[in-house]
Design a protein around this motif. Structure first.
Motif, PDB file in Angstrom:
ATOM      1  N   ALA A  41       0.831  -1.206   0.000  1.00  0.00           N
ATOM      2  CA  ALA A  41       0.000   0.000   0.000  1.00  0.00           C
ATOM      3  C   ALA A  41       0.866   1.256   0.000  1.00  0.00           C
ATOM      4  CB  ALA A  41      -0.926  -0.002   1.211  1.00  0.00           C
ATOM      5  N   LEU A  42       2.026   1.193   0.678  1.00  0.00           N
ATOM      6  CA  LEU A  42       2.933   2.334   0.690  1.00  0.00           C
ATOM      7  C   LEU A  42       3.482   2.606  -0.695  1.00  0.00           C
ATOM      8  CD1 LEU A  42       4.946   1.710   3.987  1.00  0.00           C
ATOM      9  CD2 LEU A  42       3.249   3.500   3.554  1.00  0.00           C
ATOM     10  N   VAL A  43       3.820   1.521  -1.405  1.00  0.00           N
ATOM     11  CA  VAL A  43       4.306   1.692  -2.773  1.00  0.00           C
ATOM     12  C   VAL A  43       3.217   2.303  -3.633  1.00  0.00           C
ATOM     13  CG1 VAL A  43       5.230   0.515  -4.784  1.00  0.00           C
ATOM     14  CG2 VAL A  43       5.849  -0.275  -2.506  1.00  0.00           C
ATOM     15  N   ALA A  44       1.979   1.811  -3.426  1.00  0.00           N
ATOM     16  CA  ALA A  44       0.856   2.330  -4.205  1.00  0.00           C
ATOM     17  C   ALA A  44       0.651   3.807  -3.935  1.00  0.00           C
ATOM     18  CB  ALA A  44      -0.416   1.555  -3.865  1.00  0.00           C
ATOM     19  N   ALA A  45       0.743   4.214  -2.668  1.00  0.00           N
ATOM     20  CA  ALA A  45       0.530   5.612  -2.314  1.00  0.00           C
ATOM     21  C   ALA A  45       1.616   6.495  -2.894  1.00  0.00           C
ATOM     22  CB  ALA A  45       0.495   5.752  -0.795  1.00  0.00           C
ATOM     23  N   GLY A  46       2.856   5.979  -2.950  1.00  0.00           N
ATOM     24  CA  GLY A  46       3.970   6.786  -3.418  1.00  0.00           C
ATOM     25  C   GLY A  46       4.085   6.876  -4.918  1.00  0.00           C
ATOM     26  N   CYS A  47       3.553   5.871  -5.616  1.00  0.00           N
ATOM     27  CA  CYS A  47       3.785   5.802  -7.053  1.00  0.00           C
ATOM     28  C   CYS A  47       2.520   5.892  -7.893  1.00  0.00           C
ATOM     29  CB  CYS A  47       4.499   4.489  -7.401  1.00  0.00           C
ATOM     30  SG  CYS A  47       6.063   4.278  -6.554  1.00  0.00           S
ATOM     31  N   ASP A  67       0.362  -0.732 -13.535  1.00  0.00           N
ATOM     32  CA  ASP A  67       0.228  -1.873 -12.629  1.00  0.00           C
ATOM     33  C   ASP A  67      -1.124  -1.917 -11.928  1.00  0.00           C
ATOM     34  OD1 ASP A  67       2.750  -2.644 -13.296  1.00  0.00           O
ATOM     35  OD2 ASP A  67       3.640  -2.360 -11.317  1.00  0.00           O
ATOM     36  N   PHE A  68      -1.722  -0.757 -11.700  1.00  0.00           N
ATOM     37  CA  PHE A  68      -2.999  -0.737 -11.000  1.00  0.00           C
ATOM     38  C   PHE A  68      -4.098  -1.391 -11.823  1.00  0.00           C
ATOM     39  CE2 PHE A  68      -0.499   2.583  -9.010  1.00  0.00           C
ATOM     40  CZ  PHE A  68      -0.670   2.262  -7.677  1.00  0.00           C
ATOM     41  N   GLY A  69      -4.001  -1.277 -13.132  1.00  0.00           N
ATOM     42  CA  GLY A  69      -4.961  -1.953 -13.994  1.00  0.00           C
ATOM     43  C   GLY A  69      -4.848  -3.458 -13.877  1.00  0.00           C
ATOM     44  N   VAL A  70      -3.608  -3.945 -13.812  1.00  0.00           N
ATOM     45  CA  VAL A  70      -3.376  -5.391 -13.676  1.00  0.00           C
ATOM     46  C   VAL A  70      -3.856  -5.889 -12.311  1.00  0.00           C
ATOM     47  CG1 VAL A  70      -1.658  -7.237 -13.758  1.00  0.00           C
ATOM     48  CG2 VAL A  70      -1.389  -5.228 -15.221  1.00  0.00           C
ATOM     49  N   LEU A  71      -3.569  -5.126 -11.267  1.00  0.00           N
ATOM     50  CA  LEU A  71      -4.010  -5.512  -9.929  1.00  0.00           C
ATOM     51  C   LEU A  71      -5.531  -5.507  -9.828  1.00  0.00           C
ATOM     52  CD1 LEU A  71      -1.480  -3.708  -7.553  1.00  0.00           C
ATOM     53  CD2 LEU A  71      -1.417  -6.046  -8.417  1.00  0.00           C
ATOM     54  N   ASN A  72      -6.187  -4.560 -10.457  1.00  0.00           N
ATOM     55  CA  ASN A  72      -7.645  -4.526 -10.451  1.00  0.00           C
ATOM     56  C   ASN A  72      -8.233  -5.703 -11.232  1.00  0.00           C
ATOM     57  OD1 ASN A  72      -9.069  -2.531  -8.927  1.00  0.00           O
ATOM     58  ND2 ASN A  72      -8.100  -0.950 -10.177  1.00  0.00           N
ATOM     59  N   GLU A 116      -9.046  -9.570  -0.305  1.00  0.00           N
ATOM     60  CA  GLU A 116      -8.788  -8.459   0.609  1.00  0.00           C
ATOM     61  C   GLU A 116      -7.360  -7.930   0.481  1.00  0.00           C
ATOM     62  OE1 GLU A 116     -11.259  -6.915   2.441  1.00  0.00           O
ATOM     63  OE2 GLU A 116     -12.323  -8.230   1.022  1.00  0.00           O
ATOM     64  N   TYR A 117      -6.427  -8.824   0.193  1.00  0.00           N
ATOM     65  CA  TYR A 117      -5.029  -8.427  -0.008  1.00  0.00           C
ATOM     66  C   TYR A 117      -4.926  -7.424  -1.159  1.00  0.00           C
ATOM     67  CZ  TYR A 117      -0.038  -9.038  -1.036  1.00  0.00           C
ATOM     68  OH  TYR A 117       1.282  -8.832  -1.271  1.00  0.00           O
ATOM     69  N   LEU A 118      -5.570  -7.756  -2.277  1.00  0.00           N
ATOM     70  CA  LEU A 118      -5.512  -6.888  -3.450  1.00  0.00           C
ATOM     71  C   LEU A 118      -6.294  -5.598  -3.225  1.00  0.00           C
ATOM     72  CD1 LEU A 118      -5.908  -9.689  -6.108  1.00  0.00           C
ATOM     73  CD2 LEU A 118      -3.901  -8.214  -5.846  1.00  0.00           C
ATOM     74  N   LYS A 119      -7.424  -5.703  -2.542  1.00  0.00           N
ATOM     75  CA  LYS A 119      -8.228  -4.511  -2.259  1.00  0.00           C
ATOM     76  C   LYS A 119      -7.442  -3.504  -1.432  1.00  0.00           C
ATOM     77  CE  LYS A 119     -12.649  -3.063  -0.251  1.00  0.00           C
ATOM     78  NZ  LYS A 119     -13.902  -3.525   0.420  1.00  0.00           N
ATOM     79  N   LYS A 120      -6.732  -3.987  -0.414  1.00  0.00           N
ATOM     80  CA  LYS A 120      -5.943  -3.101   0.432  1.00  0.00           C
ATOM     81  C   LYS A 120      -4.742  -2.537  -0.327  1.00  0.00           C
ATOM     82  CE  LYS A 120      -7.198  -5.325   4.784  1.00  0.00           C
ATOM     83  NZ  LYS A 120      -6.710  -6.108   5.959  1.00  0.00           N
ATOM     84  N   ALA A 121      -4.139  -3.366  -1.163  1.00  0.00           N
ATOM     85  CA  ALA A 121      -2.996  -2.895  -1.945  1.00  0.00           C
ATOM     86  C   ALA A 121      -3.402  -1.786  -2.902  1.00  0.00           C
ATOM     87  CB  ALA A 121      -2.380  -4.055  -2.720  1.00  0.00           C
ATOM     88  N   LEU A 122      -4.587  -1.890  -3.471  1.00  0.00           N
ATOM     89  CA  LEU A 122      -5.071  -0.898  -4.420  1.00  0.00           C
ATOM     90  C   LEU A 122      -5.560   0.380  -3.745  1.00  0.00           C
ATOM     91  CD1 LEU A 122      -6.923  -3.370  -6.755  1.00  0.00           C
ATOM     92  CD2 LEU A 122      -5.256  -1.689  -7.565  1.00  0.00           C
ATOM     93  N   GLY A 123      -6.063   0.253  -2.529  1.00  0.00           N
ATOM     94  CA  GLY A 123      -6.572   1.417  -1.826  1.00  0.00           C
ATOM     95  C   GLY A 123      -7.710   2.079  -2.581  1.00  0.00           C
ATOM     96  N   THR A 124      -7.628   3.401  -2.742  1.00  0.00           N
ATOM     97  CA  THR A 124      -8.690   4.135  -3.424  1.00  0.00           C
ATOM     98  C   THR A 124      -8.745   3.854  -4.920  1.00  0.00           C
ATOM     99  OG1 THR A 124      -7.238   6.056  -3.704  1.00  0.00           O
ATOM    100  CG2 THR A 124      -8.627   6.008  -1.737  1.00  0.00           C
TER     101      THR A 124
END
Length: 238
Positions: A41-47, A67-72, A116-124
Protein backbone atom coordinates in the motif's frame (compact mmCIF):
# COMPACT_ATOMS: atom_id res chain seq x y z
CA UNK A 1 10.78 7.83 -5.72
CA UNK A 2 13.31 5.16 -6.70
CA UNK A 3 14.71 5.06 -3.15
CA UNK A 4 11.18 4.78 -1.69
CA UNK A 5 10.32 1.92 -4.02
CA UNK A 6 13.52 0.03 -3.25
CA UNK A 7 13.06 0.53 0.49
CA UNK A 8 9.49 -0.75 0.47
CA UNK A 9 10.30 -3.70 -1.76
CA UNK A 10 12.97 -4.81 0.74
CA UNK A 11 10.50 -4.47 3.62
CA UNK A 12 7.86 -6.46 1.74
CA UNK A 13 10.32 -9.22 0.90
CA UNK A 14 11.28 -9.54 4.58
CA UNK A 15 7.66 -9.49 5.77
CA UNK A 16 6.40 -11.97 3.17
CA UNK A 17 9.22 -14.49 3.43
CA UNK A 18 7.29 -16.58 5.94
CA UNK A 19 4.59 -17.54 3.44
CA UNK A 20 7.14 -19.50 1.44
CA UNK A 21 8.40 -21.48 4.41
CA UNK A 22 5.24 -22.01 6.49
CA UNK A 23 2.33 -24.40 5.82
CA UNK A 24 -0.56 -22.62 4.11
CA UNK A 25 -3.12 -22.66 6.91
CA UNK A 26 -6.24 -20.51 7.20
CA UNK A 27 -5.04 -18.31 10.06
CA UNK A 28 -1.48 -17.81 8.84
CA UNK A 29 -2.62 -16.89 5.34
CA UNK A 30 -5.13 -14.36 6.64
CA UNK A 31 -2.44 -12.86 8.87
CA UNK A 32 -0.09 -12.66 5.89
CA UNK A 33 -2.73 -10.85 3.86
CA UNK A 34 -3.29 -8.31 6.60
CA UNK A 35 0.37 -7.62 7.36
CA UNK A 36 2.22 -7.69 4.06
CA UNK A 37 -0.32 -5.58 2.23
CA UNK A 38 0.73 -2.58 4.31
CA UNK A 39 4.06 -2.51 2.51
CA UNK A 40 2.51 -2.71 -0.93
CA UNK A 41 0.00 0.00 0.00
CA UNK A 42 2.93 2.33 0.69
CA UNK A 43 4.31 1.69 -2.77
CA UNK A 44 0.86 2.33 -4.21
CA UNK A 45 0.53 5.61 -2.31
CA UNK A 46 3.97 6.79 -3.42
CA UNK A 47 3.78 5.80 -7.05
CA UNK A 48 0.09 6.04 -7.98
CA UNK A 49 -0.50 7.89 -11.22
CA UNK A 50 -3.30 10.38 -11.75
CA UNK A 51 -6.61 8.65 -12.40
CA UNK A 52 -8.34 9.04 -15.73
CA UNK A 53 -11.08 11.63 -15.28
CA UNK A 54 -13.13 10.32 -18.19
CA UNK A 55 -16.48 9.29 -16.70
CA UNK A 56 -17.76 5.76 -17.16
CA UNK A 57 -21.50 5.61 -16.69
CA UNK A 58 -21.91 1.90 -15.99
CA UNK A 59 -19.85 -1.00 -14.65
CA UNK A 60 -16.19 -0.95 -13.69
CA UNK A 61 -13.12 -0.03 -15.70
CA UNK A 62 -9.90 -2.03 -15.95
CA UNK A 63 -7.24 0.30 -17.33
CA UNK A 64 -4.19 -1.74 -18.28
CA UNK A 65 -1.98 1.32 -18.78
CA UNK A 66 -0.16 0.61 -15.49
CA UNK A 67 0.23 -1.87 -12.63
CA UNK A 68 -3.00 -0.74 -11.00
CA UNK A 69 -4.96 -1.95 -13.99
CA UNK A 70 -3.38 -5.39 -13.68
CA UNK A 71 -4.01 -5.51 -9.93
CA UNK A 72 -7.65 -4.53 -10.45
CA UNK A 73 -7.93 -7.28 -13.05
CA UNK A 74 -6.70 -9.78 -10.46
CA UNK A 75 -8.96 -8.22 -7.83
CA UNK A 76 -12.00 -8.70 -10.07
CA UNK A 77 -11.17 -12.38 -10.54
CA UNK A 78 -10.60 -12.87 -6.82
CA UNK A 79 -13.99 -11.29 -6.11
CA UNK A 80 -15.55 -13.88 -8.39
CA UNK A 81 -13.74 -16.82 -6.81
CA UNK A 82 -14.41 -15.65 -3.26
CA UNK A 83 -18.13 -15.26 -3.97
CA UNK A 84 -18.28 -18.79 -5.40
CA UNK A 85 -16.50 -20.49 -2.50
CA UNK A 86 -18.44 -18.52 0.12
CA UNK A 87 -21.66 -19.84 -1.42
CA UNK A 88 -20.36 -23.42 -1.56
CA UNK A 89 -18.98 -23.36 1.98
CA UNK A 90 -22.23 -21.97 3.38
CA UNK A 91 -24.28 -24.85 1.94
CA UNK A 92 -22.09 -27.62 0.43
CA UNK A 93 -23.66 -30.39 -1.67
CA UNK A 94 -24.96 -33.25 0.45
CA UNK A 95 -22.66 -35.63 -1.45
CA UNK A 96 -19.56 -33.85 -0.15
CA UNK A 97 -17.53 -35.87 2.34
CA UNK A 98 -16.49 -34.25 5.63
CA UNK A 99 -12.96 -33.87 4.22
CA UNK A 100 -14.25 -32.16 1.09
CA UNK A 101 -16.36 -29.77 3.15
CA UNK A 102 -13.30 -28.89 5.23
CA UNK A 103 -11.13 -28.33 2.16
CA UNK A 104 -13.70 -26.08 0.54
CA UNK A 105 -13.92 -24.10 3.76
CA UNK A 106 -10.17 -23.57 3.65
CA UNK A 107 -10.20 -22.60 -0.03
CA UNK A 108 -12.94 -20.11 0.81
CA UNK A 109 -10.67 -18.39 3.34
CA UNK A 110 -7.75 -18.38 0.91
CA UNK A 111 -9.83 -16.64 -1.77
CA UNK A 112 -11.19 -14.11 0.72
CA UNK A 113 -7.60 -13.40 1.76
CA UNK A 114 -6.54 -12.91 -1.88
CA UNK A 115 -9.46 -10.57 -2.48
CA UNK A 116 -8.79 -8.46 0.61
CA UNK A 117 -5.03 -8.43 -0.01
CA UNK A 118 -5.51 -6.89 -3.45
CA UNK A 119 -8.23 -4.51 -2.26
CA UNK A 120 -5.94 -3.10 0.43
CA UNK A 121 -3.00 -2.90 -1.94
CA UNK A 122 -5.07 -0.90 -4.42
CA UNK A 123 -6.57 1.42 -1.83
CA UNK A 124 -8.69 4.14 -3.42
CA UNK A 125 -7.74 2.84 -6.89
CA UNK A 126 -9.71 -0.40 -6.36
CA UNK A 127 -12.71 -1.02 -8.60
CA UNK A 128 -16.10 -1.51 -6.98
CA UNK A 129 -17.72 -4.77 -5.98
CA UNK A 130 -18.83 -7.00 -8.84
CA UNK A 131 -22.28 -8.53 -9.11
CA UNK A 132 -21.96 -12.23 -9.92
CA UNK A 133 -24.22 -14.62 -11.80
CA UNK A 134 -24.00 -18.25 -10.74
CA UNK A 135 -27.30 -19.29 -12.30
CA UNK A 136 -25.52 -21.88 -14.47
CA UNK A 137 -24.22 -23.72 -11.39
CA UNK A 138 -26.31 -26.22 -9.42
CA UNK A 139 -24.92 -25.74 -5.92
CA UNK A 140 -26.82 -28.78 -4.65
CA UNK A 141 -25.03 -31.06 -7.12
CA UNK A 142 -21.49 -32.18 -6.36
CA UNK A 143 -20.50 -32.66 -10.01
CA UNK A 144 -21.73 -29.17 -10.95
CA UNK A 145 -19.87 -27.55 -8.05
CA UNK A 146 -16.64 -29.41 -8.78
CA UNK A 147 -16.88 -28.57 -12.47
CA UNK A 148 -17.29 -24.88 -11.70
CA UNK A 149 -14.46 -24.96 -9.15
CA UNK A 150 -12.18 -26.58 -11.74
CA UNK A 151 -13.08 -23.91 -14.29
CA UNK A 152 -12.42 -21.07 -11.82
CA UNK A 153 -9.11 -22.46 -10.58
CA UNK A 154 -7.71 -23.35 -14.00
CA UNK A 155 -8.74 -19.94 -15.30
CA UNK A 156 -7.20 -18.20 -12.28
CA UNK A 157 -3.84 -19.89 -12.77
CA UNK A 158 -3.78 -19.09 -16.50
CA UNK A 159 -4.85 -15.50 -15.78
CA UNK A 160 -2.02 -14.79 -13.33
CA UNK A 161 0.49 -16.48 -15.62
CA UNK A 162 -0.62 -14.30 -18.51
CA UNK A 163 -0.73 -11.08 -16.50
CA UNK A 164 2.68 -11.37 -14.85
CA UNK A 165 4.55 -9.88 -17.79
CA UNK A 166 2.43 -6.74 -17.52
CA UNK A 167 3.62 -5.92 -14.00
CA UNK A 168 6.58 -3.56 -13.70
CA UNK A 169 6.85 -3.31 -9.90
CA UNK A 170 8.84 -6.23 -8.44
CA UNK A 171 6.81 -6.20 -5.22
CA UNK A 172 3.57 -6.68 -7.14
CA UNK A 173 5.10 -9.45 -9.25
CA UNK A 174 6.25 -11.22 -6.09
CA UNK A 175 2.77 -11.02 -4.58
CA UNK A 176 1.16 -12.29 -7.79
CA UNK A 177 3.60 -15.22 -7.88
CA UNK A 178 2.65 -16.21 -4.36
CA UNK A 179 -1.06 -16.00 -5.10
CA UNK A 180 -0.86 -18.04 -8.30
CA UNK A 181 1.05 -20.79 -6.50
CA UNK A 182 -1.86 -21.12 -4.07
CA UNK A 183 -4.37 -21.11 -6.92
CA UNK A 184 -2.41 -23.93 -8.55
CA UNK A 185 -2.67 -25.99 -5.35
CA UNK A 186 -6.42 -25.46 -5.39
CA UNK A 187 -6.60 -26.47 -9.05
CA UNK A 188 -4.61 -29.65 -8.46
CA UNK A 189 -6.83 -30.67 -5.55
CA UNK A 190 -10.10 -30.01 -7.42
CA UNK A 191 -8.87 -31.82 -10.52
CA UNK A 192 -7.94 -34.91 -8.54
CA UNK A 193 -11.37 -34.96 -6.90
CA UNK A 194 -12.93 -35.13 -10.35
CA UNK A 195 -10.39 -37.43 -12.04
CA UNK A 196 -7.55 -38.87 -9.97
CA UNK A 197 -4.16 -38.11 -11.53
CA UNK A 198 -5.42 -35.24 -13.69
CA UNK A 199 -3.73 -32.53 -11.62
CA UNK A 200 -1.23 -31.87 -14.42
CA UNK A 201 -3.11 -33.00 -17.53
CA UNK A 202 -2.30 -31.80 -21.04
CA UNK A 203 -5.19 -29.34 -21.14
CA UNK A 204 -3.44 -27.12 -18.57
CA UNK A 205 0.24 -28.08 -18.94
CA UNK A 206 2.13 -27.44 -22.18
CA UNK A 207 4.85 -29.53 -23.86
CA UNK A 208 7.51 -27.80 -21.74
CA UNK A 209 5.84 -28.85 -18.50
CA UNK A 210 4.63 -25.30 -17.81
CA UNK A 211 1.19 -24.07 -16.83
CA UNK A 212 -0.58 -22.36 -19.71
CA UNK A 213 -1.02 -18.57 -19.76
CA UNK A 214 -4.10 -16.71 -21.01
CA UNK A 215 -4.40 -13.10 -22.07
CA UNK A 216 -6.83 -10.82 -20.19
CA UNK A 217 -9.08 -10.89 -23.26
CA UNK A 218 -9.31 -14.69 -23.12
CA UNK A 219 -9.86 -14.72 -19.36
CA UNK A 220 -12.53 -12.02 -19.28
CA UNK A 221 -14.39 -13.72 -22.12
CA UNK A 222 -14.46 -17.00 -20.16
CA UNK A 223 -15.35 -15.34 -16.85
CA UNK A 224 -18.00 -13.13 -18.40
CA UNK A 225 -20.80 -15.67 -18.04
CA UNK A 226 -20.44 -15.46 -14.25
CA UNK A 227 -20.30 -11.64 -13.97
CA UNK A 228 -23.31 -9.34 -14.27
CA UNK A 229 -21.37 -6.11 -13.84
CA UNK A 230 -20.20 -4.57 -17.09
CA UNK A 231 -16.41 -4.55 -17.34
CA UNK A 232 -14.91 -1.79 -19.45
CA UNK A 233 -11.38 -2.57 -20.67
CA UNK A 234 -8.97 0.27 -21.48
CA UNK A 235 -5.37 0.24 -22.64
CA UNK A 236 -5.21 -3.45 -23.59
CA UNK A 237 -3.15 -3.88 -26.73
CA UNK A 238 -2.50 -7.64 -26.58
Amino acid sequence: MKQLLEKNEKEILLEDRSILTSPLQRRSFLQFAGVSVAGIALVAAGCKKDKNDTPIQTGVTLDFKDDFGVLNYAYALEQLEAAFYIKVASAPPSAFTPAEKAYFQDIQFHEIAHREYLKKALGTAAVGSLEVDFSSINFADKASVLGAAKAFEDLGVAAYNGAGKRLTTPAYLLAAGKIVSVEARHAAYIRDLITPGSFAANDVIDANGLDKAFTPTQVLAAAGMYIKTKINVVGLTA
